[in-house]
Scaffold this motif. Sequence first.
Motif, PDB file in Angstrom:
ATOM      1  N   ARG A 159      58.678 -60.399  23.679  1.00  0.00           N
ATOM      2  CA  ARG A 159      57.344 -60.368  22.738  1.00  0.00           C
ATOM      3  C   ARG A 159      57.734 -61.334  21.628  1.00  0.00           C
ATOM      4  O   ARG A 159      56.872 -61.591  20.950  1.00  0.00           O
ATOM      5  CB  ARG A 159      57.442 -58.860  22.161  1.00  0.00           C
ATOM      6  CG  ARG A 159      56.646 -57.794  23.207  1.00  0.00           C
ATOM      7  CD  ARG A 159      56.015 -56.754  22.727  1.00  0.00           C
ATOM      8  NE  ARG A 159      54.646 -57.227  21.739  1.00  0.00           N
ATOM      9  CZ  ARG A 159      53.625 -57.767  22.306  1.00  0.00           C
ATOM     10  NH1 ARG A 159      53.552 -57.474  23.658  1.00  0.00           N
ATOM     11  NH2 ARG A 159      52.814 -58.037  21.349  1.00  0.00           N
ATOM     12  N   HIS A 160      58.874 -61.449  20.950  1.00  0.00           N
ATOM     13  CA  HIS A 160      59.027 -62.100  20.092  1.00  0.00           C
ATOM     14  C   HIS A 160      58.816 -63.522  20.062  1.00  0.00           C
ATOM     15  O   HIS A 160      57.885 -64.424  19.452  1.00  0.00           O
ATOM     16  CB  HIS A 160      60.558 -62.110  19.238  1.00  0.00           C
ATOM     17  CG  HIS A 160      60.691 -63.122  18.440  1.00  0.00           C
ATOM     18  ND1 HIS A 160      60.360 -63.132  16.918  1.00  0.00           N
ATOM     19  CD2 HIS A 160      61.689 -64.334  18.400  1.00  0.00           C
ATOM     20  CE1 HIS A 160      60.808 -64.008  16.279  1.00  0.00           C
ATOM     21  NE2 HIS A 160      61.503 -64.847  17.137  1.00  0.00           N
ATOM     22  N   LEU A 161      59.110 -64.066  21.338  1.00  0.00           N
ATOM     23  CA  LEU A 161      59.019 -65.582  21.745  1.00  0.00           C
ATOM     24  C   LEU A 161      57.588 -65.605  21.973  1.00  0.00           C
ATOM     25  O   LEU A 161      56.764 -66.868  21.568  1.00  0.00           O
ATOM     26  CB  LEU A 161      59.825 -65.763  22.982  1.00  0.00           C
ATOM     27  CG  LEU A 161      61.301 -65.952  22.976  1.00  0.00           C
ATOM     28  CD1 LEU A 161      61.919 -65.992  24.381  1.00  0.00           C
ATOM     29  CD2 LEU A 161      61.583 -66.946  21.952  1.00  0.00           C
ATOM     30  N   HIS A 162      56.752 -64.622  22.621  1.00  0.00           N
ATOM     31  CA  HIS A 162      55.284 -64.629  22.743  1.00  0.00           C
ATOM     32  C   HIS A 162      54.520 -64.940  21.478  1.00  0.00           C
ATOM     33  O   HIS A 162      53.767 -65.578  21.370  1.00  0.00           O
ATOM     34  CB  HIS A 162      54.935 -63.139  23.591  1.00  0.00           C
ATOM     35  CG  HIS A 162      53.505 -63.012  23.537  1.00  0.00           C
ATOM     36  ND1 HIS A 162      52.563 -63.815  24.092  1.00  0.00           N
ATOM     37  CD2 HIS A 162      52.794 -62.244  22.825  1.00  0.00           C
ATOM     38  CE1 HIS A 162      51.247 -63.211  23.809  1.00  0.00           C
ATOM     39  NE2 HIS A 162      51.512 -62.167  23.327  1.00  0.00           N
ATOM     40  N   LEU A 163      54.730 -64.182  20.659  1.00  0.00           N
ATOM     41  CA  LEU A 163      54.222 -64.149  19.143  1.00  0.00           C
ATOM     42  C   LEU A 163      54.312 -65.345  18.564  1.00  0.00           C
ATOM     43  O   LEU A 163      53.715 -65.994  17.814  1.00  0.00           O
ATOM     44  CB  LEU A 163      54.430 -62.858  18.347  1.00  0.00           C
ATOM     45  CG  LEU A 163      54.012 -61.343  18.949  1.00  0.00           C
ATOM     46  CD1 LEU A 163      54.645 -60.400  18.260  1.00  0.00           C
ATOM     47  CD2 LEU A 163      52.425 -61.540  19.167  1.00  0.00           C
ATOM     48  N   ASP A 164      55.821 -65.719  18.419  1.00  0.00           N
ATOM     49  CA  ASP A 164      56.170 -66.770  17.651  1.00  0.00           C
ATOM     50  C   ASP A 164      55.738 -68.196  18.137  1.00  0.00           C
ATOM     51  O   ASP A 164      55.319 -68.993  17.494  1.00  0.00           O
ATOM     52  CB  ASP A 164      57.898 -66.819  17.482  1.00  0.00           C
ATOM     53  CG  ASP A 164      58.296 -67.877  16.599  1.00  0.00           C
ATOM     54  OD1 ASP A 164      57.973 -67.639  15.376  1.00  0.00           O
ATOM     55  OD2 ASP A 164      59.301 -68.789  16.934  1.00  0.00           O
TER      56      ASP A 164
END
Length: 580
Positions: free
Chosen positions: A521-526
């Motif tokens: 999720r972090h990679l998706h948002l970042d």
Amino acid sequence: MTGVVARAVAAVSLAAAASLVLGDFRAGQLSLFLSLALLAVSLDLVWGYAGVLSLGQLLPFGTAAYLTARITEGAPGRSMAALALAVVAGALVSGVVGVAAFRRRLSPVVVGLLTLMLSLTFEQLAEQWRGMTGGFNGLTDVPHLAPLGSELGDAGQDLAITVVSAAAMAGVGILLTRPVGAVLIGIRDNERRMEALGYDTVALKIQAYTFGGAVAGLAGALYVHRTGFVSPGIFGFTLATNLVLWTLIGGRGTVLGPIVGTLVINFVSAALADVWLQYWVLATGVVFIAAAVLVPEGLLPRALRALGRPARPSRRPDLVPRAPDPQATSSGGDVLVADGVEKSFGSFRVLDGLSLTVERAELRCLIGPNGAGKSTMLDILCGQQGHQAGTITLFGEEATGVPAWRFARRGVSRKFQAPQVIESLSVGENLAVAAWGAQPSAWSILRRSWSAEIGGGVSEILDRTGLRHRLDVAAGALSHGEQQWLEIAMALAGRCRLLLLDEPTAGMTAAESLEAAALLRHLHLDLDLPIVIVEHDMAFIRAVADRVTVLADGELIADGPVDMVEADPRVRAVYLGAAP
């Protein structure tokens, strides 16, 4: 690279010195066996590195030998031109065979048998075409090399053949220490993964096969000058099988191994022939069998392992973050649209008119019972499988029927259900090969250094999973979970604009799955990166997904937020009453 070149120069100098001090007979043997070793290196290039077992490597070798004999018997002073033509002829012969074999995607066994049958056919043609080949007796009295217009003596020719053979083998060795060597190993070990990284593996195999033919052509020209004759047997089964044995017993995939195998076996065979004339063929066969059973990986790899050294030293690429790609983060429009996709295997219909739209900056999970068509759909969305009906639109451009490597170059990155890494390469080399897939032309691979610009998110994965400290470890030595993360990092290393993940948490504990969900999720948002995940773990899905799509029997039965999908009675029915 300076050290590699220095070692190559030292090896060529050592071969030249040996030719000068061994005496006429041994120097002659050395030059003959080195020309055959050059032939073995050409086979190692296409088999040991590119993974193509060519049982017909004698095609370019024998063709070049006959061409050299024909040119020089009428004009001895043109031997240097004949050498150049032999290289070109070898490349042309192998190039034609490579296009015919690899464009049709023949299986490795079929390729091996095809090349062998072509070689045996050339043997029969050489016996029948007496006007050009001399028939069964072949062509004799082939002149010596004449580099300055006048023929060399026996000692001079032996030295010249030794030096040219050694220099050519050193050149191949230097070439394969470049990134192209790692790319060819990737194709040998995992062609599917390489296609998913953006490599046109068919074209690269043809190019490697063509280059191997050029090397074999040079070997054939040197061989015919050393022997002074050429006969149809140069295409025959005996030499073809000996060539495979020299390469296999020496240690394929090492360059030096086939050289060691050729020299050791031929010198031993020659010695046995002198002292045990009646049984030397039998004794040689026993040596072959013993070596194959006792040292299956080859003589050189076994010796290096005993010394605590790897057969192929890994390289530590310089991995640097790539600048953000404006195209990858531009807004507007759907990322991927699949409309009316149908896929059948015989009478079994896997996908029945399935339509799916992936919107920008969306993290979607694709779920359903086993056999619902989830992985098949993912394969179609990245070009790994074809389909019978329907269209695929990628970033607003038609992509129906596009091969996997073109999907990858357009920004579609894929992680497979079972980890698909290149086990023979180190973690760092895997990441570099993945990054180079964004622009994998043959020329760029040949000229690039051991450095790679890696895409966003890779550094974070390396740091959070501990892979940063294991860059020199062979990927095959990693745990299952580590291989999962390495493959995700490889998918992100190129110019990733859409990430497809097939069961990324398989084999992980519940805690590890939730940690993976947080990182994804972090990679998706970042990165503002659209991600589609095939998964079964509902706890993971609740933690990671913006949207869930449910498949059953090849059809879409539900689509929307997690809570809505879990409450859908059709989904409950499909999962036999499984409730959140």
